[in-house]
Write a protein that holds these residues in place. Structure first.
Motif, PDB file in Angstrom:
ATOM      1  N   LEU A 117       0.859   2.238  10.980  1.00 36.26           N
ATOM      2  CA  LEU A 117      -0.120   2.589  10.053  1.00 36.26           C
ATOM      3  C   LEU A 117      -1.575   2.224  11.105  1.00 36.26           C
ATOM      4  CD1 LEU A 117       0.728   0.999   5.973  1.00 36.26           C
ATOM      5  CD2 LEU A 117       0.651   2.934   6.964  1.00 36.26           C
ATOM      6  N   LEU A 118      -1.596   1.594  11.788  1.00 38.53           N
ATOM      7  CA  LEU A 118      -2.943   0.584  12.382  1.00 38.53           C
ATOM      8  C   LEU A 118      -3.306   2.473  13.601  1.00 38.53           C
ATOM      9  CD1 LEU A 118      -3.091  -3.103  12.428  1.00 38.53           C
ATOM     10  CD2 LEU A 118      -4.524  -1.402  11.522  1.00 38.53           C
ATOM     11  N   GLY A 119      -1.969   2.758  13.934  1.00 41.32           N
ATOM     12  CA  GLY A 119      -1.744   3.814  15.122  1.00 41.32           C
ATOM     13  C   GLY A 119      -2.686   4.904  14.124  1.00 41.32           C
ATOM     14  N   LEU A 120      -2.722   4.975  13.481  1.00 41.12           N
ATOM     15  CA  LEU A 120      -3.397   6.398  12.920  1.00 41.12           C
ATOM     16  C   LEU A 120      -4.298   6.050  13.027  1.00 41.12           C
ATOM     17  CD1 LEU A 120      -0.501   7.066   9.445  1.00 41.12           C
ATOM     18  CD2 LEU A 120      -0.346   8.065  11.089  1.00 41.12           C
ATOM     19  N   LYS A 121      -5.074   7.597  12.599  1.00 40.00           N
ATOM     20  CA  LYS A 121      -6.936   8.089  13.453  1.00 40.00           C
ATOM     21  C   LYS A 121      -7.443   7.310  11.477  1.00 40.00           C
ATOM     22  CE  LYS A 121      -9.977  11.712  14.493  1.00 40.00           C
ATOM     23  NZ  LYS A 121      -9.568  13.063  15.001  1.00 40.00           N
ATOM     24  N   GLY A 122      -8.631   6.602  11.576  1.00 38.34           N
ATOM     25  CA  GLY A 122      -8.836   6.153  10.225  1.00 38.34           C
ATOM     26  C   GLY A 122      -8.652   5.358   9.773  1.00 38.34           C
ATOM     27  N   ILE A 123      -7.351   4.862  10.202  1.00 36.67           N
ATOM     28  CA  ILE A 123      -6.178   3.561   9.165  1.00 36.67           C
ATOM     29  C   ILE A 123      -6.719   2.290   9.934  1.00 36.67           C
ATOM     30  CG2 ILE A 123      -4.495   2.291   7.977  1.00 36.67           C
ATOM     31  CD1 ILE A 123      -4.782   5.089   7.383  1.00 36.67           C
ATOM     32  N   GLY A 124      -7.867   1.412   9.552  1.00 32.15           N
ATOM     33  CA  GLY A 124      -7.806   0.155   9.921  1.00 32.15           C
ATOM     34  C   GLY A 124      -7.307  -0.856   9.323  1.00 32.15           C
ATOM     35  N   PRO A 125      -7.834  -2.390   9.871  1.00 27.29           N
ATOM     36  CA  PRO A 125      -6.356  -2.775   9.337  1.00 27.29           C
ATOM     37  C   PRO A 125      -7.273  -2.998   7.623  1.00 27.29           C
ATOM     38  CG  PRO A 125      -8.076  -3.530  11.359  1.00 27.29           C
ATOM     39  CD  PRO A 125      -8.584  -2.535  11.167  1.00 27.29           C
ATOM     40  N   GLU A 126      -8.177  -2.703   7.190  1.00 25.81           N
ATOM     41  CA  GLU A 126      -8.309  -3.524   5.564  1.00 25.81           C
ATOM     42  C   GLU A 126      -7.429  -1.721   4.663  1.00 25.81           C
ATOM     43  OE1 GLU A 126     -12.587  -3.355   4.746  1.00 25.81           O
ATOM     44  OE2 GLU A 126     -11.453  -2.591   2.825  1.00 25.81           O
ATOM     45  N   THR A 127      -7.877  -0.968   5.311  1.00 27.46           N
ATOM     46  CA  THR A 127      -6.424   0.370   4.176  1.00 27.46           C
ATOM     47  C   THR A 127      -5.276   0.009   5.324  1.00 27.46           C
ATOM     48  OG1 THR A 127      -8.504   1.573   5.181  1.00 27.46           O
ATOM     49  CG2 THR A 127      -6.373   2.865   4.373  1.00 27.46           C
ATOM     50  N   ALA A 128      -5.114  -0.087   6.721  1.00 28.99           N
ATOM     51  CA  ALA A 128      -3.649  -0.548   6.088  1.00 28.99           C
ATOM     52  C   ALA A 128      -3.157  -1.353   5.351  1.00 28.99           C
ATOM     53  CB  ALA A 128      -2.831  -1.702   7.657  1.00 28.99           C
ATOM     54  N   ASP A 129      -3.941  -2.596   5.018  1.00 22.48           N
ATOM     55  CA  ASP A 129      -3.746  -4.000   4.771  1.00 22.48           C
ATOM     56  C   ASP A 129      -3.812  -3.393   3.071  1.00 22.48           C
ATOM     57  OD1 ASP A 129      -2.995  -5.104   6.256  1.00 22.48           O
ATOM     58  OD2 ASP A 129      -4.437  -6.199   6.223  1.00 22.48           O
ATOM     59  N   SER A 130      -4.768  -2.657   2.426  1.00 17.73           N
ATOM     60  CA  SER A 130      -4.434  -2.175   1.291  1.00 17.73           C
ATOM     61  C   SER A 130      -3.397  -1.403   0.975  1.00 17.73           C
ATOM     62  CB  SER A 130      -5.864  -1.336   0.910  1.00 17.73           C
ATOM     63  OG  SER A 130      -7.099  -2.089   0.910  1.00 17.73           O
ATOM     64  N   ILE A 131      -2.733  -0.628   1.626  1.00 16.52           N
ATOM     65  CA  ILE A 131      -1.867   0.428   1.447  1.00 16.52           C
ATOM     66  C   ILE A 131      -0.375  -0.840   1.444  1.00 16.52           C
ATOM     67  CG2 ILE A 131       0.474   1.732   2.684  1.00 16.52           C
ATOM     68  CD1 ILE A 131      -2.393   3.370   3.885  1.00 16.52           C
ATOM     69  N   LEU A 132      -0.262  -1.567   2.635  1.00 19.09           N
ATOM     70  CA  LEU A 132       0.724  -1.738   2.644  1.00 19.09           C
ATOM     71  C   LEU A 132       0.981  -3.028   1.030  1.00 19.09           C
ATOM     72  CD1 LEU A 132       0.144  -3.525   6.212  1.00 19.09           C
ATOM     73  CD2 LEU A 132       2.598  -2.122   5.482  1.00 19.09           C
ATOM     74  N   LEU A 133       0.180  -3.915   0.380  1.00 19.75           N
ATOM     75  CA  LEU A 133      -0.055  -4.935  -0.557  1.00 19.75           C
ATOM     76  C   LEU A 133       0.079  -3.743  -1.371  1.00 19.75           C
ATOM     77  CD1 LEU A 133      -0.298  -7.646  -1.455  1.00 19.75           C
ATOM     78  CD2 LEU A 133      -2.997  -6.906  -2.186  1.00 19.75           C
ATOM     79  N   TYR A 134      -0.688  -2.956  -2.367  1.00 16.57           N
ATOM     80  CA  TYR A 134      -0.836  -2.164  -3.330  1.00 16.57           C
ATOM     81  C   TYR A 134       0.434  -1.225  -3.565  1.00 16.57           C
ATOM     82  CZ  TYR A 134      -4.623  -4.656  -4.694  1.00 16.57           C
ATOM     83  OH  TYR A 134      -5.400  -6.020  -4.743  1.00 16.57           O
ATOM     84  N   ALA A 135       0.555  -0.609  -2.624  1.00 13.98           N
ATOM     85  CA  ALA A 135       1.539   0.468  -2.513  1.00 13.98           C
ATOM     86  C   ALA A 135       3.055   0.694  -2.345  1.00 13.98           C
ATOM     87  CB  ALA A 135       0.971   1.698  -1.574  1.00 13.98           C
ATOM     88  N   PRO A 185       0.623 -20.101  -1.599  1.00 15.87           N
ATOM     89  CA  PRO A 185       1.410 -18.954  -1.597  1.00 15.87           C
ATOM     90  C   PRO A 185       1.614 -17.936  -1.689  1.00 15.87           C
ATOM     91  CG  PRO A 185       0.741 -19.246  -3.767  1.00 15.87           C
ATOM     92  CD  PRO A 185      -0.929 -19.637  -2.668  1.00 15.87           C
ATOM     93  N   ASN A 186       2.997 -17.532  -0.922  1.00 16.76           N
ATOM     94  CA  ASN A 186       3.167 -15.659  -0.449  1.00 16.76           C
ATOM     95  C   ASN A 186       3.981 -15.172  -1.035  1.00 16.76           C
ATOM     96  OD1 ASN A 186       3.496 -14.362   1.528  1.00 16.76           O
ATOM     97  ND2 ASN A 186       5.756 -14.515   1.881  1.00 16.76           N
ATOM     98  N   ASP A 187       2.820 -14.242  -1.907  1.00 12.96           N
ATOM     99  CA  ASP A 187       3.243 -14.232  -3.572  1.00 12.96           C
ATOM    100  C   ASP A 187       2.114 -13.027  -3.510  1.00 12.96           C
ATOM    101  OD1 ASP A 187       3.051 -13.296  -6.656  1.00 12.96           O
ATOM    102  OD2 ASP A 187       2.687 -15.996  -6.721  1.00 12.96           O
ATOM    103  N   THR A 188       2.684 -11.699  -3.831  1.00 10.22           N
ATOM    104  CA  THR A 188       2.621 -10.084  -3.627  1.00 10.22           C
ATOM    105  C   THR A 188       1.104 -10.037  -4.396  1.00 10.22           C
ATOM    106  OG1 THR A 188       3.971  -9.214  -2.179  1.00 10.22           O
ATOM    107  CG2 THR A 188       2.590  -7.841  -3.779  1.00 10.22           C
ATOM    108  N   ASN A 189       2.153 -10.471  -5.958  1.00 15.07           N
ATOM    109  CA  ASN A 189       1.387 -10.431  -7.300  1.00 15.07           C
ATOM    110  C   ASN A 189      -0.061 -10.984  -7.119  1.00 15.07           C
ATOM    111  OD1 ASN A 189       3.059  -8.180  -8.423  1.00 15.07           O
ATOM    112  ND2 ASN A 189       3.736 -10.065  -9.064  1.00 15.07           N
ATOM    113  N   LEU A 190       0.065 -12.565  -7.269  1.00 13.73           N
ATOM    114  CA  LEU A 190      -0.788 -13.105  -6.730  1.00 13.73           C
ATOM    115  C   LEU A 190      -2.314 -12.312  -5.610  1.00 13.73           C
ATOM    116  CD1 LEU A 190      -0.549 -17.084  -6.403  1.00 13.73           C
ATOM    117  CD2 LEU A 190      -3.110 -16.192  -4.941  1.00 13.73           C
ATOM    118  N   TYR A 191      -1.727 -12.116  -4.375  1.00 14.50           N
ATOM    119  CA  TYR A 191      -2.449 -11.374  -3.322  1.00 14.50           C
ATOM    120  C   TYR A 191      -3.677 -10.198  -3.924  1.00 14.50           C
ATOM    121  CZ  TYR A 191      -0.769 -14.716   0.393  1.00 14.50           C
ATOM    122  OH  TYR A 191      -0.196 -14.767   1.450  1.00 14.50           O
TER     123      TYR A 191
END
Ligand code: SF4
Length: 225
Positions: A117-135, A185-191
């Motif tokens: 994801l980070l290798g894609l143009k215009g996808i920085g750490p915040e955008t990548a992590d939003s996609i990984l977490l919420y999608a 805690p390593n908890d997706t919903n909490l994050y």
């Protein structure tokens, strides 16, 4: 760990569950709307993103395939309300094309890595992590400007949170990310919920000019502004 968790509990008690991202616009699959929103939200307000998402819905640009194959001009028109629309249209098309490279969203969600994801143009750490977490429902903590603002003012800072690069002081995204992930805690919903609560706090109280009266974190806040 207790201090960061206490802040989460405090915010949760105050605002209640926010359960962000209802994904109700008929994107295919629904989680794809999160990815599109994460790209559209760069440098703009969420209300502008919503306008663009509605336009995309009305023009049936709601799946990786439809966006990847859309005419650039059509995609630009749909992205226009979100600002920087030419750039965002290009990024959405590239991202959709990338998803189609996995055979569609299902393959993408199973196979994609953060590095890709980070290798894609215009996808920085915040955008990548939003996609990984919420999608993609992965336990990664999203760091944004609101998070840094709130926690700096509270006086709770990760070690090495800023460093000098070419004479400029930069906030180190990874120091912040590690800090939250190692103190929760390593908890997706909490994050998911915690990030949403921080944004809510930053909008209602911890604004550029803070409104501390009634802030649920006022007791104990060092107000380092
Ligand atoms: S008390 Fe004020 S400075 Fe501290 S977190 Fe709340 S709004 Fe921000």
């Amino acid at each position: 760990m207790a201090e960061v968790l206490d802040i989460y509990q405090n915010l949760l008690e105050h605002f209640g569950k926010l359960e962000w991202w209802h994904m109700e616009r008929g994107f295919t699959p629904a989680e794809f709307e999160v990815c599109v929103g994460a790209i559209l939200t760069q440098n703009t307000s969420w209300s502008n993103v919503e306008e663009a998402l509605e336009l995309m819905k009305s023009r049936k640009l709601t799946s990786p395939l439809s966006i990847a194959t859309a005419k650039t001009k059509d995609m630009e028109e749909a992205a226009r309300p979100s600002g920087f629309y030419k750039q965002k249209a290009e990024r959405l098309k590239m991202f959709s094309d990338f998803v189609m490279g996995f055979g569609g969203f299902r393959g993408f969600s199973k196979g994609v890595t953060r590095e890709q994801l980070l290798g894609l143009k215009g996808i920085g750490p915040e955008t990548a992590d939003s996609i990984l977490l919420y999608a993609l429902n992965m336990p990664v903590f999203v760091i944004d400007a609101y998070t840094k603002r709130v926690f700096k003012r509270l006086g709770i800072l990760p070690k090495g949170y800023s460093r000098k690069i070419a004479g400029k002081t930069m906030n180190d995204y990874y120091a912040w990310k590690r800090f939250f992930e190692s103190n929760l805690p390593n908890d997706t919903n909490l994050y998911k919920e915690f990030h949403a609560l921080i944004v809510e706090l930053a909008k209602q109280h911890c604004r550029k000019k803070p409104v501390c009266a009634g802030c649920p974190l006022e007791k104990g806040c060092r107000k380092m502004i």
